[in-house]
Design a protein around this motif. Structure first.
Motif, PDB file in Angstrom:
ATOM      1  N   CYS A   1       0.859  -1.182   0.000  1.00  0.00           N
ATOM      2  CA  CYS A   1       0.000   0.000   0.000  1.00  0.00           C
ATOM      3  C   CYS A   1       0.898   1.235   0.000  1.00  0.00           C
ATOM      4  O   CYS A   1       1.711   1.407   0.901  1.00  0.00           O
ATOM      5  CB  CYS A   1      -0.912   0.001   1.225  1.00  0.00           C
ATOM      6  N   HIS A   2       0.751   2.057  -1.024  1.00  0.00           N
ATOM      7  CA  HIS A   2       1.571   3.262  -1.135  1.00  0.00           C
ATOM      8  C   HIS A   2       1.093   4.375  -0.215  1.00  0.00           C
ATOM      9  O   HIS A   2       1.793   5.353  -0.020  1.00  0.00           O
ATOM     10  CB  HIS A   2       1.592   3.749  -2.589  1.00  0.00           C
ATOM     11  N   TRP A   3      -0.115   4.253   0.346  1.00  0.00           N
ATOM     12  CA  TRP A   3      -0.624   5.302   1.219  1.00  0.00           C
ATOM     13  C   TRP A   3      -0.132   5.127   2.645  1.00  0.00           C
ATOM     14  O   TRP A   3       0.294   6.085   3.264  1.00  0.00           O
ATOM     15  CB  TRP A   3      -2.152   5.371   1.131  1.00  0.00           C
TER      16      TRP A   3
ATOM     17  N   LEU B   1       0.372   2.973  -8.432  1.00  0.00           N
ATOM     18  CA  LEU B   1       0.164   3.170  -7.007  1.00  0.00           C
ATOM     19  C   LEU B   1      -1.006   2.309  -6.537  1.00  0.00           C
ATOM     20  O   LEU B   1      -2.073   2.311  -7.149  1.00  0.00           O
ATOM     21  CB  LEU B   1      -0.122   4.642  -6.710  1.00  0.00           C
ATOM     22  N   TYR B   2      -0.781   1.586  -5.440  1.00  0.00           N
ATOM     23  CA  TYR B   2      -1.773   0.669  -4.896  1.00  0.00           C
ATOM     24  C   TYR B   2      -2.188   1.115  -3.503  1.00  0.00           C
ATOM     25  O   TYR B   2      -1.398   1.707  -2.769  1.00  0.00           O
ATOM     26  CB  TYR B   2      -1.185  -0.748  -4.808  1.00  0.00           C
TER      27      TYR B   2
ATOM     28  N   LYS C   1       2.251   2.942   3.338  1.00  0.00           N
ATOM     29  CA  LYS C   1       3.632   2.482   3.128  1.00  0.00           C
ATOM     30  C   LYS C   1       3.930   1.195   3.899  1.00  0.00           C
ATOM     31  O   LYS C   1       4.873   1.111   4.679  1.00  0.00           O
ATOM     32  CB  LYS C   1       4.630   3.581   3.502  1.00  0.00           C
TER      33      LYS C   1
ATOM     34  N   GLN D   1      -3.875   4.304  -9.072  1.00  0.00           N
ATOM     35  CA  GLN D   1      -3.433   5.345 -10.004  1.00  0.00           C
ATOM     36  C   GLN D   1      -2.246   4.854 -10.813  1.00  0.00           C
ATOM     37  O   GLN D   1      -1.359   4.180 -10.290  1.00  0.00           O
ATOM     38  CB  GLN D   1      -3.042   6.591  -9.215  1.00  0.00           C
TER      39      GLN D   1
END
Length: 65
Positions: free
Chosen positions: A20-22, A46-47, A24, A34
Protein backbone atom coordinates in the motif's frame (compact mmCIF):
# COMPACT_ATOMS: atom_id res chain seq x y z
CA UNK A 1 -7.20 -38.70 5.36
CA UNK A 2 -6.74 -36.86 2.08
CA UNK A 3 -8.03 -33.34 1.72
CA UNK A 4 -9.95 -32.34 -1.37
CA UNK A 5 -10.65 -28.91 -2.75
CA UNK A 6 -14.16 -28.06 -3.80
CA UNK A 7 -13.89 -25.76 -6.86
CA UNK A 8 -17.46 -24.51 -6.34
CA UNK A 9 -16.47 -22.68 -3.14
CA UNK A 10 -14.29 -19.64 -3.77
CA UNK A 11 -11.90 -18.67 -1.03
CA UNK A 12 -12.29 -15.29 0.59
CA UNK A 13 -8.70 -15.40 1.86
CA UNK A 14 -6.22 -13.16 0.01
CA UNK A 15 -3.89 -15.25 -2.13
CA UNK A 16 -1.03 -12.79 -2.38
CA UNK A 17 0.25 -9.73 -0.62
CA UNK A 18 0.93 -6.35 -2.13
CA UNK A 19 2.14 -2.96 -1.02
CA UNK A 20 0.00 0.00 0.00
CA UNK A 21 1.57 3.26 -1.14
CA UNK A 22 -0.62 5.30 1.22
CA UNK A 23 0.32 3.74 4.56
CA UNK A 24 3.63 2.48 3.13
CA UNK A 25 3.26 -1.08 4.28
CA UNK A 26 2.34 -4.60 3.17
CA UNK A 27 -1.29 -5.43 2.45
CA UNK A 28 -3.38 -8.40 1.41
CA UNK A 29 -6.10 -6.12 0.01
CA UNK A 30 -4.11 -3.69 -2.16
CA UNK A 31 -5.60 -2.77 -5.54
CA UNK A 32 -4.42 -0.43 -8.28
CA UNK A 33 -5.53 3.16 -7.69
CA UNK A 34 -3.43 5.35 -10.00
CA UNK A 35 -1.09 4.95 -12.97
CA UNK A 36 1.57 7.64 -13.22
CA UNK A 37 2.83 8.03 -16.79
CA UNK A 38 6.19 9.64 -17.45
CA UNK A 39 7.59 11.04 -20.67
CA UNK A 40 10.86 9.17 -20.34
CA UNK A 41 11.63 6.19 -18.18
CA UNK A 42 9.24 3.78 -16.58
CA UNK A 43 5.95 4.95 -15.17
CA UNK A 44 4.59 3.99 -11.78
CA UNK A 45 1.56 2.19 -10.41
CA UNK A 46 0.16 3.17 -7.01
CA UNK A 47 -1.77 0.67 -4.90
CA UNK A 48 -3.95 1.15 -1.80
CA UNK A 49 -5.32 -1.30 0.76
CA UNK A 50 -9.00 -1.48 1.75
CA UNK A 51 -8.67 0.64 4.94
CA UNK A 52 -6.72 3.38 3.12
CA UNK A 53 -9.23 3.38 0.24
CA UNK A 54 -12.07 3.83 2.71
CA UNK A 55 -10.34 6.51 4.82
CA UNK A 56 -9.22 8.53 1.82
CA UNK A 57 -12.20 7.84 -0.46
CA UNK A 58 -9.96 6.33 -3.15
CA UNK A 59 -11.54 4.69 -6.20
CA UNK A 60 -9.87 1.62 -7.74
CA UNK A 61 -8.45 2.26 -11.20
CA UNK A 62 -10.77 -0.32 -12.78
CA UNK A 63 -13.81 1.60 -11.47
CA UNK A 64 -12.69 5.06 -12.61
CA UNK A 65 -14.35 6.65 -15.66
Amino acid sequence: MAQTTDPTHASTEPTSFGWCHWHKGPSGTAVLIQVVEQGSGPGAALYACAPCREQRNLTPYADQP
